[in-house]
Design a protein around this motif. Structure first.
Motif, short mmCIF file in Angstrom:
data_model
loop_
_atom_site.label_atom_id
_atom_site.label_comp_id
_atom_site.label_asym_id
_atom_site.label_seq_id
_atom_site.Cartn_x
_atom_site.Cartn_y
_atom_site.Cartn_z
N TYR A 98 6.22 3.14 1.77
CA TYR A 98 6.57 2.49 3.02
C TYR A 98 7.62 1.44 2.64
CZ TYR A 98 2.40 4.89 4.70
OH TYR A 98 1.47 5.85 5.02
N ASP A 99 7.30 0.15 2.76
CA ASP A 99 8.21 -0.88 2.22
C ASP A 99 8.14 -0.87 0.70
OD1 ASP A 99 8.92 -1.65 4.77
OD2 ASP A 99 7.31 -3.12 4.91
N ASP A 100 6.95 -0.58 0.19
CA ASP A 100 6.73 -0.46 -1.25
C ASP A 100 5.87 0.78 -1.46
OD1 ASP A 100 6.78 -0.98 -3.91
OD2 ASP A 100 5.80 -2.94 -3.80
N TYR A 101 5.63 1.14 -2.69
CA TYR A 101 4.81 2.32 -2.95
C TYR A 101 3.34 2.02 -2.70
CZ TYR A 101 8.60 5.12 -4.83
OH TYR A 101 9.75 5.84 -4.96
N VAL A 102 2.72 2.82 -1.81
CA VAL A 102 1.27 2.76 -1.59
C VAL A 102 0.59 3.66 -2.60
CG1 VAL A 102 -0.59 3.19 0.05
CG2 VAL A 102 1.59 2.27 0.85
N LEU A 103 1.17 4.84 -2.85
CA LEU A 103 0.70 5.72 -3.92
C LEU A 103 1.82 5.85 -4.94
CD1 LEU A 103 -1.11 8.61 -1.99
CD2 LEU A 103 -2.09 6.52 -2.95
N ASP A 104 1.45 5.72 -6.20
CA ASP A 104 2.45 5.63 -7.27
C ASP A 104 2.13 6.66 -8.35
OD1 ASP A 104 4.41 4.84 -9.00
OD2 ASP A 104 3.60 2.84 -9.38
N GLY A 105 2.47 7.93 -8.07
CA GLY A 105 2.26 8.98 -9.06
C GLY A 105 0.81 9.41 -9.21
N VAL A 106 0.15 9.66 -8.08
CA VAL A 106 -1.27 10.02 -8.09
C VAL A 106 -1.45 11.51 -8.38
CG1 VAL A 106 -3.31 10.30 -6.61
CG2 VAL A 106 -2.03 8.16 -6.59
N SER A 107 -2.31 11.80 -9.35
CA SER A 107 -2.65 13.20 -9.68
C SER A 107 -4.15 13.32 -9.88
CB SER A 107 -1.94 13.64 -10.97
OG SER A 107 -0.54 13.65 -10.82
N PHE A 108 -4.75 14.31 -9.22
CA PHE A 108 -6.15 14.66 -9.45
C PHE A 108 -6.41 16.01 -8.80
CE2 PHE A 108 -6.25 12.30 -5.44
CZ PHE A 108 -7.04 13.10 -4.63
N LEU A 131 -9.00 4.02 -7.84
CA LEU A 131 -7.61 3.68 -7.54
C LEU A 131 -7.40 2.17 -7.68
CD1 LEU A 131 -6.97 5.71 -4.26
CD2 LEU A 131 -6.06 6.26 -6.51
N GLU A 132 -6.31 1.81 -8.31
CA GLU A 132 -5.87 0.41 -8.36
C GLU A 132 -4.35 0.39 -8.23
OE1 GLU A 132 -7.32 -1.70 -11.77
OE2 GLU A 132 -9.42 -1.27 -11.33
N ASP A 133 -3.85 -0.43 -7.31
CA ASP A 133 -2.40 -0.57 -7.12
C ASP A 133 -1.71 0.79 -6.92
OD1 ASP A 133 -2.59 -3.35 -7.43
OD2 ASP A 133 -2.50 -3.14 -9.61
N GLY A 134 -2.39 1.69 -6.18
CA GLY A 134 -1.79 2.97 -5.86
C GLY A 134 -1.81 3.99 -6.97
N ARG A 135 -2.53 3.70 -8.04
CA ARG A 135 -2.60 4.62 -9.18
C ARG A 135 -4.05 4.99 -9.47
NH1 ARG A 135 0.90 0.49 -11.06
NH2 ARG A 135 3.07 1.18 -11.33
N VAL A 136 -4.23 6.19 -10.03
CA VAL A 136 -5.55 6.57 -10.54
C VAL A 136 -5.70 5.94 -11.93
CG1 VAL A 136 -7.02 8.45 -11.32
CG2 VAL A 136 -5.64 8.73 -9.25
N VAL A 137 -6.64 4.99 -12.03
CA VAL A 137 -6.82 4.30 -13.31
C VAL A 137 -8.03 4.83 -14.08
CG1 VAL A 137 -5.64 2.21 -12.58
CG2 VAL A 137 -8.11 2.42 -12.20
N VAL A 175 -5.47 0.11 -1.49
CA VAL A 175 -5.03 0.78 -2.72
C VAL A 175 -4.57 2.21 -2.46
CG1 VAL A 175 -6.48 -0.62 -4.22
CG2 VAL A 175 -7.36 1.55 -3.34
N GLY A 176 -4.78 2.73 -1.24
CA GLY A 176 -4.27 4.05 -0.93
C GLY A 176 -5.28 5.10 -0.55
#
Length: 227
Positions: A12-22, A209-215, A38-39
């Motif tokens: 959107y204005d920034d990334y809500v999801l950042d390279g999510v894979s599962f 999820l944290e900060d749009g990433r799968v951690v 976090v998405g």
């Protein structure tokens, strides 16, 4: 493989999801956890193609969700049931009518509706409440109606978005048991929740999820947030 996110970004204005894979397998039970923002809701909307990713692919039953024609999108949404936080029930219709409305909209005959609706209401423990209106039900009963509506078309995947957020502990336990029962009957379940105790007691797969990433993605996981 039932569902696959492949390096998915949503901006959107920034990334809500950042390279999510599962991936999610058929009949799997997965807890999707993380703080607000976090998405998690974005992931739900991408699965039912209410949104399109900025980059990456979302596959359902090996089909690229982004490339589906309108009819195929309709078919997809029949295969994915969603239980929303606010129930989204029709207040001027009875429990039976809330479910029959879904089937009527996709062309079921009256004889099929009269057979299917009572069976689903028995499954969720509301057969004796089918003629009541939503205002006559407790919060837990409303959630059961919402679950019944989500599974009335026998979806391959059920997504429950914070289904216990407004419920007392005993009712919460009943709803979780119902989700487990639905999973045992062959439907994959993604449970999005903030409730640590539920996740830890389930002992199922947990995607964090944290900060749009799968951690974290653990087969038998716990609710662990560091930020």
């Amino acid at each position: 493989m039932l569902l696959s996110f492949k390096n998915v970004y949503k901006k959107y204005d920034d990334y809500v999801l950042d390279g999510v894979s599962f991936d999610v397998d058929e009949n799997e039970f997965v807890c999707l956890v993380g703080k607000s923002g976090v998405g998690k809701t974005t992931i739900i909307r991408l699965i039912i193609r209410d949104l399109l990713p900025s980059k990456g692919k979302v596959l359902f039953c090996s089909n690229d969700v982004c490339s589906l024609c309108n009819q195929k999108v309709t078919d997809l949404r029949r295969k994915v049931g969603v239980v929303f936080q606010d129930f989204k029930l029709l207040n001027n219709r009875t429990v039976f009518e809330n479910l029959s409305f879904v089937l009527e909209s996709v062309g079921y005959m009256d004889s099929e509706i009269k057979k299917e609706v009572p069976e689903v209401l028995k499954l969720v423990g509301l057969f004796d409440k089918q003629n009541r209106f939503p205002y006559q039900l407790s919060a837990g009963e409303k959630q059961r109606v919402a679950i019944a509506r989500a599974i009335i078309q026998k979806p391959d995947l059920l997504i429950a978005d914070e289904p216990t957020s407004n419920l007392d502990p005993i009712t919460t336990l009943d709803i979780i048991k119902l989700l487990l029962k639905i999973n045992e009957l062959g439907t994959a379940v993604i449970l999005c929740t903030h409730e640590k105790e539920i996740v830890n007691n389930l002992g199922r797969r947990v995607i964090t999820l944290e900060d749009g990433r799968v951690v974290r993605d653990e087969k038998v996981g716990k609710y662990i947030l560091y930020n």
